[in-house]
Design a protein around this motif. Structure first.
Motif: not given
Length: 167
Positions: A108, A126-131, A133, A152-153, A155
């Protein structure tokens, strides 16, 4: 007193003697399959040398970023990834390479090239904010490197050299 012998299938102790070991074998095979499919758990993407059971890596780019006094702010929101310089002297016309790595799955990883725009660098992605990085920012030639973590979550994240204590 002639009793009919009971079938083994109706004796609870039989299920304990046979069932529990069979269940543990099935569970063990399942765990091995899950472990093999998930890939490695090593989140260090730098090339690593093994010398006498010790892993070593090149910290030259981190040292260069520390000498230049570089730090930056990463902002990820509304389908836009943006890096704004905080301290140090960045080359304003050069593009930057941003690597976003989830801590668990290398497949990923996101490798983005940010182009200069306005006061910093940006790309529409777009970047997944559910985990979480793990973040690395470097110049196109790889002379310097900044590190950070985008929880996570959230910005935004601060990016700084990995050397120097104040991260």
């Amino acid at each position: 007193m002639n009793e009919n012998p009971k079938s083994l299938w109706r004796i609870p102790v039989f299920w304990l003697v046979v069932g529990l070991p069979l269940l543990s074998i099935v569970a063990g095979v399942g765990l091995v399959i899950v472990a093999v499919r998930s890939g490695g758990a090593d989140v260090v993407s730098d090339p690593v040398q093994r010398v006498s059971q010790i892993q070593t890596t090149d910290l030259g780019p981190d040292e260069a970023a520390k000498k230049l006094g570089l730090s930056a702010v990463l902002r990820v929101e509304d389908g836009v990834v943006e890096v704004l310089p905080a301290t140090g002297r960045f080359a304003p016309s050069a593009s930057l390479q941003l690597v976003l790595e989830p801590p668990t799955r290398q497949s990923d990883d996101l490798r983005l090239e940010l182009v200069p725009q306005g006061p910093g660098w940006r790309i529409e992605k777009a970047v997944d904010a559910e985990h979480d990085w793990v973040v690395q920012l470097r110049d196109a030639e790889g002379h310097w490197r900044l590190h950070g973590r985008l929880p996570k979550q959230q910005h935004a994240a601060r990016l700084s050299p990995s050397l120097g204590g104040d991260r």
